[in-house]
Scaffold this motif. Structure first.
Motif: not given
Length: 68
Positions: A31-51
């Protein structure tokens, strides 16, 4: 012919699970790993919205063309 190593007693040992880990601890770690993964994806989405948008569109296209 060379000797093959013995298979692990429990299958989760093959994936690097710590010795003596319970099912609840494994779930908590997962569960901790999946939370971290979701957080990383959200961050990437904010940093690289077009991609991220292109990736979402590609995924949607794959799902539309996937046959069960």
């Amino acid at each position: 012919m060379p000797e093959l190593p013995e298979p692990p007693e429990r299958p989760d040992r093959a994936y690097g699970a710590p010795e003596g880990e319970t099912e609840a601890e494994r779930r908590r770690r997962r569960a901790w790993f999946l939370r971290e993964l979701a957080e990383a994806r959200a961050l990437r989405e904010r940093v690289q919205p077009r991609r991220a948008k292109v990736a979402r569109l590609r995924h949607a296209m794959r799902m539309r063309t996937f046959r069960w």
